[in-house]
Design a protein around this motif. Structure first.
Motif, PDB file in Angstrom:
ATOM      1  N   ALA A 125       0.817  -1.216   0.000  1.00 53.34           N
ATOM      2  CA  ALA A 125       0.000   0.000   0.000  1.00 53.34           C
ATOM      3  C   ALA A 125       0.847   1.261   0.000  1.00 53.34           C
ATOM      4  O   ALA A 125       0.384   2.326  -0.426  1.00 53.34           O
ATOM      5  N   THR A 126       2.089   1.164   0.484  1.00 51.23           N
ATOM      6  CA  THR A 126       2.939   2.362   0.501  1.00 51.23           C
ATOM      7  C   THR A 126       3.242   2.862  -0.911  1.00 51.23           C
ATOM      8  O   THR A 126       3.614   4.025  -1.087  1.00 51.23           O
ATOM      9  N   PHE A 127       3.068   1.999  -1.928  1.00 52.74           N
ATOM     10  CA  PHE A 127       3.266   2.457  -3.310  1.00 52.74           C
ATOM     11  C   PHE A 127       2.250   3.531  -3.689  1.00 52.74           C
ATOM     12  O   PHE A 127       2.482   4.302  -4.616  1.00 52.74           O
ATOM     13  N   VAL A 128       1.131   3.566  -2.962  1.00 48.29           N
ATOM     14  CA  VAL A 128       0.103   4.572  -3.238  1.00 48.29           C
ATOM     15  C   VAL A 128       0.663   5.969  -3.003  1.00 48.29           C
ATOM     16  O   VAL A 128       0.280   6.933  -3.676  1.00 48.29           O
ATOM     17  N   ALA A 129       1.581   6.083  -2.058  1.00 52.29           N
ATOM     18  CA  ALA A 129       2.153   7.385  -1.728  1.00 52.29           C
ATOM     19  C   ALA A 129       3.160   7.871  -2.759  1.00 52.29           C
ATOM     20  O   ALA A 129       3.687   8.977  -2.642  1.00 52.29           O
ATOM     21  N   SER A 130       3.435   7.054  -3.790  1.00 47.33           N
ATOM     22  CA  SER A 130       4.455   7.431  -4.778  1.00 47.33           C
ATOM     23  C   SER A 130       3.964   8.472  -5.777  1.00 47.33           C
ATOM     24  O   SER A 130       4.736   8.980  -6.578  1.00 47.33           O
ATOM     25  N   VAL A 172      10.403   4.226   3.902  1.00 44.74           N
ATOM     26  CA  VAL A 172      10.460   4.858   5.227  1.00 44.74           C
ATOM     27  C   VAL A 172       9.074   4.875   5.854  1.00 44.74           C
ATOM     28  O   VAL A 172       8.898   4.620   7.056  1.00 44.74           O
ATOM     29  N   PHE A 173       8.056   5.159   5.025  1.00 42.56           N
ATOM     30  CA  PHE A 173       6.673   5.178   5.507  1.00 42.56           C
ATOM     31  C   PHE A 173       6.256   3.786   5.983  1.00 42.56           C
ATOM     32  O   PHE A 173       5.558   3.637   6.997  1.00 42.56           O
ATOM     33  N   ALA A 174       6.700   2.741   5.255  1.00 44.69           N
ATOM     34  CA  ALA A 174       6.390   1.367   5.656  1.00 44.69           C
ATOM     35  C   ALA A 174       7.045   1.032   6.994  1.00 44.69           C
ATOM     36  O   ALA A 174       6.434   0.393   7.862  1.00 44.69           O
ATOM     37  N   PHE A 175       8.301   1.469   7.177  1.00 41.25           N
ATOM     38  CA  PHE A 175       8.971   1.297   8.470  1.00 41.25           C
ATOM     39  C   PHE A 175       8.162   1.975   9.579  1.00 41.25           C
ATOM     40  O   PHE A 175       7.979   1.425  10.668  1.00 41.25           O
ATOM     41  N   PHE A 176       7.677   3.165   9.281  1.00 43.72           N
ATOM     42  CA  PHE A 176       6.927   3.938  10.274  1.00 43.72           C
ATOM     43  C   PHE A 176       5.635   3.229  10.666  1.00 43.72           C
ATOM     44  O   PHE A 176       5.314   3.101  11.859  1.00 43.72           O
ATOM     45  N   LEU A 177       4.881   2.741   9.669  1.00 43.81           N
ATOM     46  CA  LEU A 177       3.619   2.064   9.963  1.00 43.81           C
ATOM     47  C   LEU A 177       3.857   0.763  10.726  1.00 43.81           C
ATOM     48  O   LEU A 177       3.096   0.431  11.644  1.00 43.81           O
ATOM     49  N   THR A 178       4.905   0.029  10.346  1.00 41.72           N
ATOM     50  CA  THR A 178       5.241  -1.195  11.076  1.00 41.72           C
ATOM     51  C   THR A 178       5.604  -0.878  12.519  1.00 41.72           C
ATOM     52  O   THR A 178       5.218  -1.590  13.458  1.00 41.72           O
ATOM     53  N   SER A 179       6.342   0.191  12.692  1.00 35.18           N
ATOM     54  CA  SER A 179       6.714   0.623  14.048  1.00 35.18           C
ATOM     55  C   SER A 179       5.475   0.939  14.881  1.00 35.18           C
ATOM     56  O   SER A 179       5.411   0.613  16.072  1.00 35.18           O
ATOM     57  N   LEU A 180       4.484   1.573  14.253  1.00 36.98           N
ATOM     58  CA  LEU A 180       3.247   1.879  14.965  1.00 36.98           C
ATOM     59  C   LEU A 180       2.529   0.605  15.400  1.00 36.98           C
ATOM     60  O   LEU A 180       1.998   0.523  16.518  1.00 36.98           O
ATOM     61  N   LEU A 181       2.536  -0.412  14.525  1.00 33.52           N
ATOM     62  CA  LEU A 181       1.894  -1.677  14.881  1.00 33.52           C
ATOM     63  C   LEU A 181       2.582  -2.335  16.073  1.00 33.52           C
ATOM     64  O   LEU A 181       1.927  -2.822  16.993  1.00 33.52           O
ATOM     65  N   VAL A 182       3.911  -2.349  16.037  1.00 28.78           N
ATOM     66  CA  VAL A 182       4.663  -2.943  17.150  1.00 28.78           C
ATOM     67  C   VAL A 182       4.463  -2.124  18.418  1.00 28.78           C
ATOM     68  O   VAL A 182       4.306  -2.675  19.516  1.00 28.78           O
ATOM     69  N   ALA A 183       4.459  -0.807  18.279  1.00 23.73           N
ATOM     70  CA  ALA A 183       4.232   0.061  19.443  1.00 23.73           C
ATOM     71  C   ALA A 183       2.842  -0.187  20.026  1.00 23.73           C
ATOM     72  O   ALA A 183       2.656  -0.167  21.246  1.00 23.73           O
ATOM     73  N   PHE A 184       1.867  -0.431  19.158  1.00 26.44           N
ATOM     74  CA  PHE A 184       0.511  -0.727  19.622  1.00 26.44           C
ATOM     75  C   PHE A 184       0.488  -2.041  20.401  1.00 26.44           C
ATOM     76  O   PHE A 184      -0.225  -2.175  21.409  1.00 26.44           O
ATOM     77  N   MET A 185       1.275  -3.013  19.952  1.00 24.25           N
ATOM     78  CA  MET A 185       1.296  -4.314  20.604  1.00 24.25           C
ATOM     79  C   MET A 185       2.011  -4.280  21.946  1.00 24.25           C
ATOM     80  O   MET A 185       1.593  -4.916  22.907  1.00 24.25           O
ATOM     81  N   PHE A 186       3.120  -3.519  22.036  1.00 25.99           N
ATOM     82  CA  PHE A 186       3.995  -3.615  23.200  1.00 25.99           C
ATOM     83  C   PHE A 186       4.121  -2.329  24.011  1.00 25.99           C
ATOM     84  O   PHE A 186       4.662  -2.350  25.119  1.00 25.99           O
ATOM     85  N   ARG A 187       3.707  -1.207  23.453  1.00 25.90           N
ATOM     86  CA  ARG A 187       3.870   0.086  24.141  1.00 25.90           C
ATOM     87  C   ARG A 187       5.327   0.294  24.555  1.00 25.90           C
ATOM     88  O   ARG A 187       5.632   0.768  25.635  1.00 25.90           O
ATOM     89  N   SER A 188       6.254  -0.085  23.667  1.00 27.16           N
ATOM     90  CA  SER A 188       7.678  -0.050  24.010  1.00 27.16           C
ATOM     91  C   SER A 188       8.494   0.407  22.806  1.00 27.16           C
ATOM     92  O   SER A 188       8.449  -0.218  21.741  1.00 27.16           O
ATOM     93  N   PHE A 189       9.256   1.480  22.969  1.00 22.87           N
ATOM     94  CA  PHE A 189      10.102   1.984  21.896  1.00 22.87           C
ATOM     95  C   PHE A 189      11.231   0.995  21.597  1.00 22.87           C
ATOM     96  O   PHE A 189      11.614   0.809  20.448  1.00 22.87           O
TER      97      PHE A 189
END
Length: 804
Positions: A343-348, A625-642
């Motif tokens: 889906a990040t290709f949409v931002a291209s 970079v946007f994909a990294f960011f969205l994945t990071s948000l998912l992990v942050a949602f799961m663990f609440r841990s940077f």
């Protein structure tokens, strides 16, 4: 009713699915039927991929050029390098071929030896006339044909580079297609049904090998090859993934249902293409095969979990309930991250990539729901697994490999980090060796005959990729002023000195030819008229082009006489140098054509493609970079841990860097096809990370937040599925290496390689990082859990499921 709402979300889903099996299957059949009705809207693209957004200055200039002069890619060239063409029999066949093409309604103009026109002065009318170069009544005479060959090569410099190569003796014909049909299905019909058979007939009659090229021809045969390969990819993907699935599980029934699921997914993918009215392009053609390759790992993960649960308690209903309950969230998250990767290709901001990203991400999520519904329902109808079906859980060679990895994670974490750092350093060195390619034909199938023809014209006529210069004189009839023509001639001299470019063609050539004709065809006078000659020679030339259907240069000056066009061709191998070429032309143009008096734009397909490649690189890096960011948000949602975010990103960043480094060492350039590798591979590789972390999250709760015990339990439970799915993805994407397109081969090979690196990284580096950071990650406060009561199904409910 309250009892239903007290269940966790996935427990609720599991019960709804298993208690409403007929309804669920009916819904899937209905959706499949509705999407199948959309297949009628599927059509192949007839335009070239434009990698730039519409509002980009390069596109604006290119569209302005097209508005003035029409589609530039309407030229089909037919060439031959054989002196036998100047024999009566061959010449007669050549004339027959050209006349056949000329009479076709798809053809606007044919410039060829058999009906070549030359300028001749008519003093009584004060004009030039176009008279036949060849006397057809004499073409049965071998000596006459040799005579016109000599005259063509020595006395008609106007046609040099356009119709013949004086150095090598090769000749060609220029077939200008109707610009209105170049981007329609009629182009394909003309090329495949008229041109190709006519050329084959000529070759059969004479034994002379003809070369055919030009953008309409290249695009048509390229598109045909893409269409032919869709079925190959689908068949090969199904074969490879089904064989791997059966090898892992030794179950014909489980393999069959997995094949049914992905086949339905493929049907849906075509349906979504039709529903969204998207064209089949070089990218969307890959979607059905991607669905197969991505869908099988879903089936493997769910089937493997079912076998694990059944092995523990030998209760089929309970095992099916727990498949959805225990791995529903992990499967959703892995599919979600994969969909995000596409889906990040949409931002291209590029239509080609936007359509690819939209249809792929939609199909991935649809495939998830298909798997989570069909697999439990299917297994509820068939007998439970036999011992041979679950033997894979203890298969020795896999167990030895997994035990070796686990020992390294337990006792050799320092060595894992050292190897990872060394690989990182080696990768960075390789990245600095990478180059960007602006080649239009580099990815085309090199084994196809039309590619060999491209190489022929590249060598004989300096390329087939057009580069255009449009000159706006800012006043009507400004082009035909002698001062403007002299400026254009000087610019053409600069272009002619650039080794990467062919001899330029413009109105200047016709004016020079006019002077030669005025002096009775003497080639010594092929030059611009002097100030004294301009009044009568230019008047002759203007009279000659008035309302003339046969006007040789009507495509090089617009109807108002304000805009002029200079066309040159470039060898595709010089695509990497196009920025330097553009700068050289721009420097000379700015000097010759002051902006206060002229506007000069440099455009053409070759330039647009090269600029598009650079634009695509910038935007896809941003998308990554946007994909990294969205994945990071998912992990942050799961663990609440940077720190857990870092733990999830590092094992997936390293494989991408390793692949980039290998591309540098092997001189695989960055181009539209290889740029896509990183976004796709990240979206797939991070699946294993999310799967591991989601399972780890559950194990933490079960093991009272004991990090070490939870990591080992997660590895034991999820490690085998990660291994299986990665192997399937590796071989699944390797199928694309069967393609004849260099870009598709690179895409398949590089993604397979990246996923292999990703598997090893997620099996070794990921758990090692979690264990190393266990002191800070062990803080239970970092995990904010929703308060959901998880209720196991009662014995009565299990009995009810069994009866159903």
């Amino acid at each position: 009713m309250m009892k239903w709402f007290s269940l966790g979300f996935w427990e609720l889903i599991a019960r709804i699915v298993l208690r409403n099996r007929i309804l669920m299957l009916s819904i899937i059949v209905a959706i499949t039927a509705l999407l199948a009705m959309q297949w009628k809207n599927i059509h192949f693209t007839f335009t070239e991929a434009n990698l730039l957004p519409d509002d980009n200055i390069v596109n604006i200039q290119y569209n302005a050029f097209l508005n003035k002069f029409g589609e530039e890619g309407n030229l089909v060239i037919i060439g031959v390098k054989d002196n036998a063409i100047f024999t009566p029999k061959a010449y007669a066949s050549w004339s027959k071929l050209m006349n056949t093409l000329k009479e076709d309604k798809a053809v606007d103009l044919v410039i060829s030896l058999n009906d070549l026109k030359k300028l001749q002065k008519n003093d009584s009318l004060a004009t030039f006339e176009l008279v036949p170069f060849v006397d057809q009544s004499k073409t049965v005479d071998q000596a006459y044909l040799q005579k016109i060959r000599k005259e063509l090569f020595n006395d008609l410099p106007f046609y040099e580079g356009l119709l013949f190569n004086k150095r090598s003796g090769s000749i060609r014909s220029a077939v200008y297609m109707d610009k209105k049909i170049v981007n329609t299905a009629a182009r394909k019909d003309f090329i495949l049904d008229k041109l190709v058979p006519a050329v084959e007939t000529f070759e059969k009659e004479t034994g002379i090998d003809l070369r055919v090229s030009g953008m309409p021809y290249i695009r048509t045969l390229n598109a045909k090859t893409i269409t032919d390969e869709i079925s190959i990819f689908i068949g090969a993907s199904l074969l490879v993934t089904s064989l791997l699935f059966f090898f892992f599980f030794r179950s014909f029934r489980a393999t069959l249902i997995s094949m049914i699921i992905v086949i339905i997914g493929v049907m849906w993918s075509f349906g979504f293409l039709g529903l969204l009215n998207y064209e089949i392009t070089v990218l969307t053609a890959l979607v059905p095969s991607l669905i197969i390759v991505i869908g099988i790992p879903n089936c493997i993960f769910l089937t493997n979990k079912y076998h694990q649960e059944y092995k523990v308690h030998r209760n089929k209903a309970k095992a099916l309930q727990r498949v959805t309950t225990k791995v529903g969230m992990a499967t959703l998250m892995t599919n979600l991250t994969t969909a995000i990767g596409f889906a990040t290709f949409v931002a291209s901001n590029n239509q080609l990539l936007l359509e690819f990203g939209v249809v792929t991400s939609i199909n991935i999520m649809a495939l998830f729901f298909l798997c989570i519904i069909v697999i439990p329902i299917f297994h509820s109808y068939i007998p439970p697994p036999k011992d041979r079906h679950i033997e894979h859980l203890d298969r020795n060679y896999v167990k030895v490999f997994m035990d070796w990895i686990l020992r390294n994670v337990k006792y050799n974490r320092f060595s894992i980090y050292v190897v990872a750092i060394l690989l990182l350093v080696v990768s960075i060195v390789g990245i600095y060796k990478m180059r960007i390619s602006g080649s239009l034909i580099e990815d085309m199938p090199k084994k196809e005959a039309f590619f060999e023809d491209i190489v022929f014209f590249e060598k004989e006529f300096d390329g087939v990729m057009p580069l255009e210069i449009m000159i706006d004189t800012k006043r009507k009839k400004g082009v035909m002023k002698l001062s403007t023509l002299r400026r254009m001639e000087e610019l053409e001299e600069t272009i002619d000195e650039i080794p990467e470019l062919s001899k330029p063609i413009s109105i200047v050539n016709l004016v020079k030819y006019s002077k030669q004709a005025y002096y009775n065809g003497n080639p010594d006078y092929y030059e611009l008229p002097t100030s004294q000659e301009q009044s009568f020679i230019l008047s002759y030339a203007k009279n000659a082009t008035k309302n003339s259907k046969d006007n040789l240069m009507k495509s090089y000056v617009d109807s108002t006489g304000q805009f002029a066009r200079i066309t040159t061709f470039m060898r595709d191998e010089n695509g990497d140098n196009i920025a330097k070429i553009e700068a050289e032309i721009r420097k000379k143009a700015d000097k010759l054509f002051p902006p206060s008096q002229y506007n000069v734009s440099i455009t053409g397909k070759a330039l647009v493609f090269q600029k598009g490649t650079g634009y695509l690189l910038d935007n896809l890096l941003s998308s990554l970079v946007f994909a990294f960011f969205l994945t990071s948000l998912l992990v942050a949602f799961m663990f609440r841990s940077f720190k857990m975010v870092l733990v999830s990103i590092i094992p997936n960043l390293l494989p991408l860097l390793l692949t980039a480094g290998i591309m540098g060492y092997l001189d695989i350039p960055l181009k539209p096809s290889t740029i896509l590798v990183f976004g796709i591979a990240f979206g797939l590789s991070v699946d294993d990370t999310i799967r591991f972390l989601a399972q780890y999250r559950e194990e933490l709760k079960k093991n009272n937040w004991k990090i070490r015990k939870s990591v080992y339990a997660t590895f034991t439970d999820a490690g085998l599925s990660m291994f299986y799915t990665s192997i399937v993805l590796f071989f699944g994407f390797s199928v694309f290496m069967l393609s004849s397109f260099g870009g598709t081969i690179a895409l398949g090979g590089l993604i397979s390689l990246t996923l292999l690196f990703g598997m090893l990284s997620n099996l070794m580096l990921l758990p090692a990082l979690v264990l190393t950071l266990n002191k800070t990650l062990a803080n239970e406060q970092e995990f904010i859990e929703p308060k959901i009561d998880i209720i196991e199904p009662s014995d009565a409910e299990i009995d009810a499921l069994k009866k159903e």
